[in-house]
Motif scaffolding. Structure first.
Motif, mmCIF file in Angstrom:
data_model
loop_
_atom_site.group_PDB
_atom_site.id
_atom_site.type_symbol
_atom_site.label_atom_id
_atom_site.label_comp_id
_atom_site.label_asym_id
_atom_site.label_seq_id
_atom_site.Cartn_x
_atom_site.Cartn_y
_atom_site.Cartn_z
ATOM 1 N N ASP A 64 0.806 -1.220 0.000
ATOM 2 C CA ASP A 64 0.000 0.000 0.000
ATOM 3 C C ASP A 64 0.846 1.281 0.000
ATOM 4 O O ASP A 64 0.307 2.379 -0.056
ATOM 5 N N LYS A 65 2.166 1.154 0.030
ATOM 6 C CA LYS A 65 3.067 2.314 -0.019
ATOM 7 C C LYS A 65 3.857 2.382 -1.334
ATOM 8 O O LYS A 65 4.569 3.343 -1.573
ATOM 9 N N LYS A 66 3.720 1.397 -2.204
ATOM 10 C CA LYS A 66 4.483 1.347 -3.466
ATOM 11 C C LYS A 66 4.220 2.562 -4.345
ATOM 12 O O LYS A 66 5.087 2.980 -5.095
ATOM 13 N N GLU A 67 3.034 3.136 -4.272
ATOM 14 C CA GLU A 67 2.723 4.308 -5.089
ATOM 15 C C GLU A 67 3.678 5.476 -4.815
ATOM 16 O O GLU A 67 3.875 6.343 -5.655
ATOM 17 N N TRP A 68 4.311 5.474 -3.635
ATOM 18 C CA TRP A 68 5.207 6.563 -3.267
ATOM 19 C C TRP A 68 6.502 6.573 -4.072
ATOM 20 O O TRP A 68 7.178 7.591 -4.150
ATOM 21 N N ILE A 69 6.821 5.462 -4.714
ATOM 22 C CA ILE A 69 7.983 5.437 -5.609
ATOM 23 C C ILE A 69 7.747 6.421 -6.751
ATOM 24 O O ILE A 69 8.578 7.288 -7.024
ATOM 25 N N GLY A 70 6.598 6.320 -7.414
ATOM 26 C CA GLY A 70 6.262 7.221 -8.511
ATOM 27 C C GLY A 70 6.017 8.645 -8.051
ATOM 28 O O GLY A 70 6.407 9.598 -8.727
ATOM 29 N N ILE A 71 5.396 8.795 -6.888
ATOM 30 C CA ILE A 71 5.123 10.133 -6.364
ATOM 31 C C ILE A 71 6.440 10.868 -6.096
ATOM 32 O O ILE A 71 6.582 12.041 -6.432
ATOM 33 N N ASN A 72 7.416 10.175 -5.498
ATOM 34 C CA ASN A 72 8.712 10.808 -5.247
ATOM 35 C C ASN A 72 9.374 11.219 -6.553
ATOM 36 O O ASN A 72 9.897 12.328 -6.673
ATOM 37 N N ARG A 73 9.353 10.362 -7.548
ATOM 38 C CA ARG A 73 9.962 10.674 -8.842
ATOM 39 C C ARG A 73 9.290 11.905 -9.462
ATOM 40 O O ARG A 73 9.956 12.836 -9.902
ATOM 41 N N GLU A 74 7.967 11.908 -9.481
ATOM 42 C CA GLU A 74 7.214 13.017 -10.085
ATOM 43 C C GLU A 74 7.417 14.327 -9.337
ATOM 44 O O GLU A 74 7.691 15.367 -9.949
ATOM 45 N N ARG A 75 7.294 14.294 -8.022
ATOM 46 C CA ARG A 75 7.398 15.525 -7.234
ATOM 47 C C ARG A 75 8.838 16.050 -7.195
ATOM 48 O O ARG A 75 9.044 17.264 -7.198
ATOM 49 N N ALA A 76 9.831 15.169 -7.182
ATOM 50 C CA ALA A 76 11.226 15.622 -7.200
ATOM 51 C C ALA A 76 11.528 16.389 -8.482
ATOM 52 O O ALA A 76 12.294 17.350 -8.469
ATOM 53 N N ALA A 77 10.905 15.995 -9.582
ATOM 54 C CA ALA A 77 11.134 16.683 -10.852
ATOM 55 C C ALA A 77 10.504 18.075 -10.882
ATOM 56 O O ALA A 77 10.925 18.920 -11.667
ATOM 57 N N LEU A 78 9.541 18.305 -10.009
ATOM 58 C CA LEU A 78 8.789 19.567 -10.028
ATOM 59 C C LEU A 78 9.104 20.517 -8.881
ATOM 60 O O LEU A 78 8.609 21.646 -8.856
ATOM 61 N N THR A 79 9.899 20.072 -7.929
ATOM 62 C CA THR A 79 10.133 20.864 -6.722
ATOM 63 C C THR A 79 11.624 21.167 -6.546
ATOM 64 O O THR A 79 12.472 20.463 -7.095
ATOM 65 N N PRO A 80 11.946 22.211 -5.779
ATOM 66 C CA PRO A 80 13.361 22.579 -5.604
ATOM 67 C C PRO A 80 14.126 21.611 -4.705
ATOM 68 O O PRO A 80 13.549 20.965 -3.832
ATOM 69 N N VAL A 81 15.419 21.540 -4.952
ATOM 70 C CA VAL A 81 16.311 20.754 -4.100
ATOM 71 C C VAL A 81 16.383 21.423 -2.730
ATOM 72 O O VAL A 81 16.442 22.645 -2.622
ATOM 73 N N LEU A 82 16.371 20.615 -1.706
ATOM 74 C CA LEU A 82 16.493 21.103 -0.334
ATOM 75 C C LEU A 82 17.903 20.779 0.149
ATOM 76 O O LEU A 82 18.307 19.614 0.148
ATOM 77 N N THR A 83 18.649 21.808 0.536
ATOM 78 C CA THR A 83 20.040 21.605 0.925
ATOM 79 C C THR A 83 20.321 21.880 2.397
ATOM 80 O O THR A 83 21.446 21.697 2.854
ATOM 81 N N GLN A 84 19.305 22.341 3.129
ATOM 82 C CA GLN A 84 19.511 22.583 4.549
ATOM 83 C C GLN A 84 18.236 22.287 5.318
ATOM 84 O O GLN A 84 17.149 22.269 4.757
ATOM 85 N N ARG A 85 18.397 22.067 6.578
ATOM 86 C CA ARG A 85 17.274 21.733 7.452
ATOM 87 C C ARG A 85 16.311 22.910 7.555
ATOM 88 O O ARG A 85 16.733 24.064 7.672
ATOM 89 N N LEU A 86 15.025 22.594 7.527
ATOM 90 C CA LEU A 86 13.955 23.578 7.707
ATOM 91 C C LEU A 86 13.239 23.297 9.024
ATOM 92 O O LEU A 86 13.251 22.166 9.501
ATOM 93 N N PRO A 87 12.570 24.302 9.578
ATOM 94 C CA PRO A 87 11.748 24.004 10.754
ATOM 95 C C PRO A 87 10.567 23.132 10.335
ATOM 96 O O PRO A 87 10.116 23.207 9.191
ATOM 97 N N PRO A 88 10.070 22.284 11.230
ATOM 98 C CA PRO A 88 8.897 21.478 10.902
ATOM 99 C C PRO A 88 7.702 22.375 10.574
ATOM 100 O O PRO A 88 7.667 23.551 10.954
#
Length: 101
Positions: A64-88
């Motif tokens: 039930d978590k396998k869909e997250w493989i594709g979601i990570n691939r898709e969202r990583a292509a559309l969102t900025p790289v994170l290089t430092q820790r952010l507050p929650p």
């Protein structure tokens, strides 16, 4: 193999994982982080440091978590790289004393 951020990250977005990533494969949006599977080197450093257990190796994901493989691939292509820790995110569940980095 790559590591995958699952829905357990959604709404909290703890970013301790970014502090141990040697290749800057994390991406971020307004609700959670994602791992770019093309840049992940499978070191595994991020999984144990995630305070909510949201990161797993792709081959260990429950059905039930396998869909997250594709979601990570898709969202990583559309969102900025994170290089430092952010507050929650506001409203993120409180962590027990000493949890997280």
């Amino acid at each position: 193999m790559a590591y995958v951020v699952t829905d357990l990250c959604s709404g909290c977005r703890y970013t301790e994982c970014v502090t141990v990533c040697p290749v800057e494969c994390f991406h971020v949006d307004e609700r959670m982080t994602y791992i770019d599977p093309d840049h992940c080197i499978d070191c595994g450093g991020c999984a144990p440091i995630c305070p909510v257990g949201a990161i797993q190796a792709d081959f260990l994901l429950a059905a039930d978590k396998k869909e997250w493989i594709g979601i990570n691939r898709e969202r990583a292509a559309l969102t900025p790289v994170l290089t430092q820790r952010l507050p929650p995110l506001p409203g993120a569940p409180a962590l027990p004393q000493g949890a997280g980095a």
